[in-house]
Motif scaffolding. Structure first.
Motif, PDB file in Angstrom:
ATOM      1  N   VAL A   1       0.651  -1.068   0.406  1.00  0.00           N
ATOM      2  CA  VAL A   1       0.128  -0.201   0.112  1.00  0.00           C
ATOM      3  C   VAL A   1       0.969   1.373   0.179  1.00  0.00           C
ATOM      4  CG1 VAL A   1      -1.668   0.890   1.139  1.00  0.00           C
ATOM      5  CG2 VAL A   1      -1.420  -1.085   1.372  1.00  0.00           C
TER       6      VAL A   1
ATOM      7  N   LEU B   1       0.167  -7.746   4.113  1.00  0.00           N
ATOM      8  CA  LEU B   1       0.433  -6.398   3.524  1.00  0.00           C
ATOM      9  C   LEU B   1       1.821  -5.951   3.846  1.00  0.00           C
ATOM     10  CD1 LEU B   1      -2.609  -4.402   3.288  1.00  0.00           C
ATOM     11  CD2 LEU B   1      -0.900  -2.951   4.561  1.00  0.00           C
TER      12      LEU B   1
ATOM     13  N   VAL C   1       3.021  -1.968   4.130  1.00  0.00           N
ATOM     14  CA  VAL C   1       2.471  -0.371   4.374  1.00  0.00           C
ATOM     15  C   VAL C   1       3.308   0.608   4.075  1.00  0.00           C
ATOM     16  CG1 VAL C   1       1.516  -0.104   6.745  1.00  0.00           C
ATOM     17  CG2 VAL C   1       0.328   1.041   4.990  1.00  0.00           C
TER      18      VAL C   1
ATOM     19  N   TYR D   1      -8.124   1.056  -3.146  1.00  0.00           N
ATOM     20  CA  TYR D   1      -8.166   0.171  -3.491  1.00  0.00           C
ATOM     21  C   TYR D   1      -9.107  -0.517  -2.712  1.00  0.00           C
ATOM     22  CZ  TYR D   1      -4.827   3.570  -0.555  1.00  0.00           C
ATOM     23  OH  TYR D   1      -4.040   4.938   0.102  1.00  0.00           O
TER      24      TYR D   1
ATOM     25  N   THR E   1      -0.921  -1.279  -4.404  1.00  0.00           N
ATOM     26  CA  THR E   1      -2.497  -0.440  -5.094  1.00  0.00           C
ATOM     27  C   THR E   1      -1.823   1.658  -4.338  1.00  0.00           C
ATOM     28  OG1 THR E   1      -5.247   0.150  -3.988  1.00  0.00           O
ATOM     29  CG2 THR E   1      -3.335  -1.068  -2.506  1.00  0.00           C
ATOM     30  N   ASP E   2      -2.357   1.866  -5.030  1.00  0.00           N
ATOM     31  CA  ASP E   2      -2.218   3.330  -3.977  1.00  0.00           C
ATOM     32  C   ASP E   2      -3.597   4.763  -4.541  1.00  0.00           C
ATOM     33  OD1 ASP E   2       1.090   5.455  -3.896  1.00  0.00           O
ATOM     34  OD2 ASP E   2      -1.242   6.744  -4.542  1.00  0.00           O
TER      35      ASP E   2
ATOM     36  N   PRO F   1      -7.906  -0.589   3.682  1.00  0.00           N
ATOM     37  CA  PRO F   1      -6.800  -2.133   3.343  1.00  0.00           C
ATOM     38  C   PRO F   1      -6.306  -2.492   4.084  1.00  0.00           C
ATOM     39  CG  PRO F   1      -5.667  -0.481   2.063  1.00  0.00           C
ATOM     40  CD  PRO F   1      -7.030   0.373   2.655  1.00  0.00           C
TER      41      PRO F   1
END
Length: 454
Positions: A11, A72, A74, A61, A34-35, A84
């Motif tokens: 992320v 995940l 981050v 997201y 993802t962004d 997320p």
């Protein structure tokens, strides 16, 4: 940590996120990045990531569950409240930051530095100490180079010196440096952490999992930092600019000293330091303590202290025009940092300040402005807040600027020979720039353009 075949969602597509994706790909993980930005907003970066085979979900997201992802990661700039991350925490998907991920693959001992101000200077100084003492040394982390990019290239015989932020520390679970350094803790990032207590708690993660044989270096002169000593599971060594210590680094009769069970010994004279300001003396004392507990010889420490000239965007001399020194302190992104910059000079100052406030008060900054500044030039989205705080203190010699070219021109017109024009914004750059580096580079460019015309 076996990442082969694992479904990993990263992320945040900044420098850290991109480095994590490259690292995970090398470990044969199945990577999705993802962004919140759209593909159009990301431009060439998105195209480059796609060509490397990274699955992109941009502009929104994905939903996170154990059925969709195994892990995940981050990025530091992404709040832990985004959907997320919250979904991963709720569904039992492990959440890591880049710092924690890198730590799982580290073999070299780590000296980690945090604090509200002085991190980059102290990290760079400690890194130079170890390099000049003959160690293969990695300097990375929040300083600009993601730790994960290089961590596997260093062995148990080498040294890693890492600048770590509160954003990075709040996602650690096992991170445990050999030496943890906390320089100071003053109000900052309260818009992210919510309270001073939570901010301190995040900083304290730097030593939370240390072993009894490890070390933590704390600022004896800073109450928020000193009081953490009772919570440390490791050995504590203090540094102090104001007190003589039985154990630690301190100043006595103009000399930088370090004391342990063998008694005090001199390192070098305070006047040998090439970085200005009392705050940089504190940074040097912290570096002395860290180097000492890691076994560096006093002569090696002294040699580097006499050579180190600082870092870009931190009290960085730019030029002299008509007898006026222009100094770039774009890295002064909070009031405490800017106060320290003002205290570094004993001549009248033309100050350029403003940008995006991080939810902190400008009252103490305004008090220091009244004491040290002759002309205040405000700029940026929250420059008016600094102006209001200064006027409340009875300071009225204020010039609001439209933008940075206007601010530098105003400073040029107002400054007198023997004074300093200082960019120390006391705010982040995010209202007008990508980062403080971009802001500082523009300031330097504008100043040098003026010099060329002079």
């Amino acid at each position: 940590m076996d990442l082969a075949g694992k479904r990993v969602l990263v992320v945040g597509a900044g420098v850290s996120g991109q480095a994590v994706c490259e690292f995970l790909q090398a470990k044969q993980a199945r990577v999705t990045l993802t962004d919140a930005r759209t593909r159009e907003q990301m431009g060439q970066v998105a195209d480059q990531l796609s060509r490397r085979g990274i699955n992109l979900i941009l502009g929104a997201y994905p939903t996170v569950s154990q059925e969709s992802y195994d892990l995940l990661v981050v990025s530091p700039g992404v709040p832990l409240t985004v959907a997320p991350v919250a979904q991963a925490a709720a569904s039992g998907v492990p959440v890591l930051g880049e710092l924690e991920l890198a730590y799982h693959f580290a073999r070299a001992p780590i000296v980690a530095i945090t604090g509200t101000n002085g991190k980059t200077t102290t990290t760079s100084l400690i890194g130079q100490m170890f390099r000049e003492a003959g160690y293969k040394t990695l300097v990375a982390g929040n300083i600009g180079l993601p730790l994960v990019s290089e961590i596997e290239n260093y062995t148990a015989d080498d040294i890693v010196v890492a600048e770590v932020s509160s954003f990075q520390l709040e996602t650690t679970r096992h991170f445990s440096p050999k030496v943890a350094v906390i320089l100071n803790i003053t109000p900052d990032h309260l818009d992210r952490h919510g309270s001073m207590e939570e901010y301190i708690r995040a900083k304290a993660q730097i030593f939370a999992r240390q072993k009894p044989t490890d070390w933590v270096v704390l600022n004896y002169d800073d109450p928020n930092t000193r009081e953490l000593a009772g919570d440390c599971p490791s050995r504590v060594i203090f540094f102090s600019r104001r007190h003589i210590l039985e154990r630690g680094s301190f100043v006595q009769d103009g000399k930088i000293m370090v004391a342990d069970q063998s008694g005090p010994r001199e390192i070098t004279g305070v006047d040998s330091l090439r970085i200005p300001g009392s705050h940089n003396l504190e940074n040097a004392l912290a570096a002395v303590a860290a180097g000492h507990v890691m076994g560096l010889a006093p002569a090696d420490i002294a040699r580097t202290l006499g050579r180190f000239t600082g870092v870009a965007h931190r009290l960085e001399y730019v030029a002299t025009l008509n007898g006026v020194d222009y100094v770039n302190d774009s890295k002064g992104t909070n009031p405490d940092a800017a106060i320290k910059a003002l205290d570094a000079y004993d001549v009248p100052i033309v100050l350029i300040a403003g940008g995006k406030n991080k939810g902190v008060s400008f009252q103490e900054f305004a008090e220091k402005i009244k004491e040290k500044v002759r002309v205040l030039i405000t700029v940026g989205i929250h420059g008016y807040q600094i102006e209001e705080a200064a006027r409340e203190q009875g300071f009225t010699n204020i010039f609001p600027a439209r933008d940075y070219p206007h601010a530098v021109q105003l400073a040029y017109e107002q400054a007198r020979p023997g004074e300093v024009v200082l960019l120390s914004p006391a705010c982040t750059s995010w209202d007008m720039f990508k980062n403080f580096e971009e802001r500082g580079e523009l300031f330097k460019k504008l100043v040098l353009e003026l010099k060329d015309k002079a």
